[in-house]
Design an enzyme around this catalytic site. Structure first.
Site, PDB file in Angstrom:
ATOM      1  N   ARG A 171       0.850  -1.195   0.000  1.00  0.00           N
ATOM      2  CA  ARG A 171       0.000   0.000   0.000  1.00  0.00           C
ATOM      3  C   ARG A 171       0.887   1.247   0.000  1.00  0.00           C
ATOM      4  NH1 ARG A 171      -1.378   1.848   4.611  1.00  0.00           N
ATOM      5  NH2 ARG A 171      -1.947  -0.131   5.543  1.00  0.00           N
ATOM      6  N   ASP A 188      -7.665  18.943 -13.823  1.00  0.00           N
ATOM      7  CA  ASP A 188      -7.976  17.586 -14.261  1.00  0.00           C
ATOM      8  C   ASP A 188      -7.644  17.511 -15.750  1.00  0.00           C
ATOM      9  OD1 ASP A 188      -9.179  15.254 -15.193  1.00  0.00           O
ATOM     10  OD2 ASP A 188     -10.811  15.344 -13.727  1.00  0.00           O
ATOM     11  N   LYS A 194      -8.759   6.491 -18.770  1.00  0.00           N
ATOM     12  CA  LYS A 194      -9.151   7.007 -20.077  1.00  0.00           C
ATOM     13  C   LYS A 194      -7.989   6.883 -21.062  1.00  0.00           C
ATOM     14  CE  LYS A 194     -12.963   7.633 -17.980  1.00  0.00           C
ATOM     15  NZ  LYS A 194     -12.830   8.137 -16.670  1.00  0.00           N
ATOM     16  N   TYR A 249     -16.887  16.874 -14.475  1.00  0.00           N
ATOM     17  CA  TYR A 249     -17.321  15.476 -14.539  1.00  0.00           C
ATOM     18  C   TYR A 249     -18.326  15.207 -13.406  1.00  0.00           C
ATOM     19  CZ  TYR A 249     -16.967  10.501 -13.516  1.00  0.00           C
ATOM     20  OH  TYR A 249     -17.271   9.195 -13.220  1.00  0.00           O
TER      21      TYR A 249
HETATM   22  C1  LIG Z   1     -12.658  14.208 -16.427  1.00  0.00           C
HETATM   23  C2  LIG Z   1     -12.737  13.052 -15.474  1.00  0.00           C
HETATM   24  N1  LIG Z   1     -12.115  13.136 -14.286  1.00  0.00           N
HETATM   25  C3  LIG Z   1     -12.164  12.130 -13.387  1.00  0.00           C
HETATM   26  C4  LIG Z   1     -12.876  10.967 -13.651  1.00  0.00           C
HETATM   27  C5  LIG Z   1     -12.923   9.879 -12.609  1.00  0.00           C
HETATM   28  O1  LIG Z   1     -12.053   8.846 -12.943  1.00  0.00           O
HETATM   29  P1  LIG Z   1     -12.277   7.300 -12.564  1.00  0.00           P
HETATM   30  O2  LIG Z   1     -13.518   6.859 -13.263  1.00  0.00           O
HETATM   31  O3  LIG Z   1     -11.035   6.650 -13.056  1.00  0.00           O
HETATM   32  O4  LIG Z   1     -12.434   7.240 -11.084  1.00  0.00           O
HETATM   33  C6  LIG Z   1     -13.522  10.833 -14.872  1.00  0.00           C
HETATM   34  C7  LIG Z   1     -14.277   9.600 -15.169  1.00  0.00           C
HETATM   35  O5  LIG Z   1     -15.034   9.508 -16.116  1.00  0.00           O
HETATM   36  C8  LIG Z   1     -13.464  11.896 -15.812  1.00  0.00           C
HETATM   37  O6  LIG Z   1     -14.086  11.826 -16.998  1.00  0.00           O
END
Ligand SMILES: Cc1ncc(COP(=O)(O)O)c(C=O)c1O
Length: 388
Positions: A52, A176, A201, A104
């Site tokens: 961890r 992000d 992604k 998101y």
């Molecule tokens: C722009 C964005 N940030 C964060 C996330 C969250 O990521 P995760 O699904 O890997 O937890 C997503 C998920 O779709 C996203 O599109």
């Protein structure tokens, strides 16, 4: 070797953080499938004591992602949300956060439904207007949360301008960078304090792994991220780290094709009679096209468009595609299509959703790297079937 800044992006994406195994010469970072490590004497270990806290496969991934973002320090998480949660762990009750209004859905949910109860305050503003960001700032603002391009409307936020505003208030600016990836946009170079990713992604790129990351140049901030990473425990397993490492090797070539296909489809959709509006920063009609051209190296693989259609008709369109798969998520080699109102953004109350421009006729597509003519033909047959 290739963490070195003298190497260009494409070289670092393949080599950064990774050396052939000294003993066997094995080229790829092994999947270190173990939870604990032998110590030479009590308290004397060789860099790893418990997985961890640290795992060699994860170390290589963290170094790779940090190098691609042009940052000093990287941390990997079991999901993008695990990374986002780690940033929020830094806040104290009474703190205020300014975020873009079309973040998101999961980011909106953790802000308003998880952290709200800890006496934190969140303001969602139209960050495409720096004046609105500035007006939302308070003395208690500790975090400015930027998503650009935004999800799903592909709005563009001025990273440099927003980071300057955050600086004036001694607030942390976090970007992000999931939609753009470091191949197209490097927020740390533009003044952001940290970058967060859903590695699920484009970075992973094959829809076969869930992961997250944080990168920063600030050692103290990285120490805090490390403390919460270890204390909260949203850490990725070694197999997941291996998959993302394999993905980042081809990030540049995949992104080039994603961008080419997305641009071609956006242009085709823009001239289509059944489509009211196309959201793609690469189109000259996009209100922030010039800013996107300035802060990004290309415009990405996400295209959203609004049909002159009801919620039900739009649902039919996304159900009728054959090459595009009806699914949430994005950034894999295959094309995906979805209806934000009922899927990714269903967690946002309808009034708030519509006010933010996410209307019922909106469709979001993650443009894959298939043949673009097949993608056009697939959308056309779905329009024909759903709107007849
Ligand atoms: C722009 C964005 N940030 C964060 C996330 C969250 O990521 P995760 O699904 O890997 O937890 C997503 C998920 O779709 C996203 O599109």
């Amino acid at each position: 070797m290739a963490d070195d800044e003298e190497f260009r992006f494409e070289t670092r994406s393949i080599h950064a953080g990774q050396e052939p195994d000294e003993e066997t010469g094995a080229l790829m970072t092994p999947i270190y499938a173990n939870s604990t490590y032998e110590q030479d004497a009590p308290g004397e270990h060789r860099g790893y004591e418990y997985s961890r806290t640290g795992n060699p496969t994860r170390t290589d991934l963290e170094a790779n992602v940090a190098s691609l973002e042009g940052g000093e320090y990287g941390r990997a998480f079991s999901s993008g949300m695990g990374a986002i949660n780690t940033v929020l762990n830094l806040l104290e009750s009474g703190d205020h956060v300014v975020a873009s209004e079309d973040v998101y859905g999961g980011t909106h949910r953790i802000f308003t439904q998880v952290y709200d109860q800890y006496d934190l305050e969140f303001d969602f503003v139209d960050m495409t207007d720096l004046g609105e960001t500035e007006a939302a700032m308070r003395d208690s603002t500790e975090l400015v949360w930027v998503e650009t391009p935004t999800n799903p409307l592909l709005n563009i936020v001025d990273i440099e301008g927003t980071a300057e505003i955050a600086d004036e208030y001694d607030a942390l600016s976090v970007v992000d960078n999931t939609f753009a990836t470091p191949y197209l946009q490097r927020p740390l170079d533009l003044g952001a304090d940290a970058v967060t990713h859903s590695l699920t992604k484009y970075m992973g790129g094959h829809s076969d792994v869930v992961g997250g990351a944080l990168v920063t140049d600030d050692e103290e901030l990285d120490d805090q991220f490390g403390f919460y990473q270890n204390s909260v425990g949203a850490t990725p397993g070694p197999h997941d780290c291996f998959l993302v490492l394999r993905g980042t090797k081809t990030l540049p070539v995949r992104m080039d094709r994603h961008c080419d296909n997305a641009r071609a489809l956006a242009e085709w959709l823009e001239s289509h009679d059944d489509v009211d509006r196309v959201y793609y920063p690469g189109l000259e009609s996009h209100p922030d096209h010039d800013l996107a051209a300035e802060q990004m190296d290309d415009f990405g693989g996400m295209v959203s468009f609004e049909m002159d259609a009801s919620l039900e008709e739009t649902a039919d369109v996304v159900s009728e595609t054959e090459v595009f798969t009806l699914a949430e998520s994005l950034g894999g080699v295959e094309s995906l299509i979805e209806q934000p109102a009922t899927m990714t953004h269903a967690a946002i109350p309808k009034e708030e959703r519509v006010a933010a421009g996410l209307r019922d006729g909106l469709i979001r597509a993650s443009i894959g790297i298939e043949n673009v003519e097949d993608l056009k033909a697939d959308l056309q047959q779905a329009f024909d079937a759903a709107l007849e």
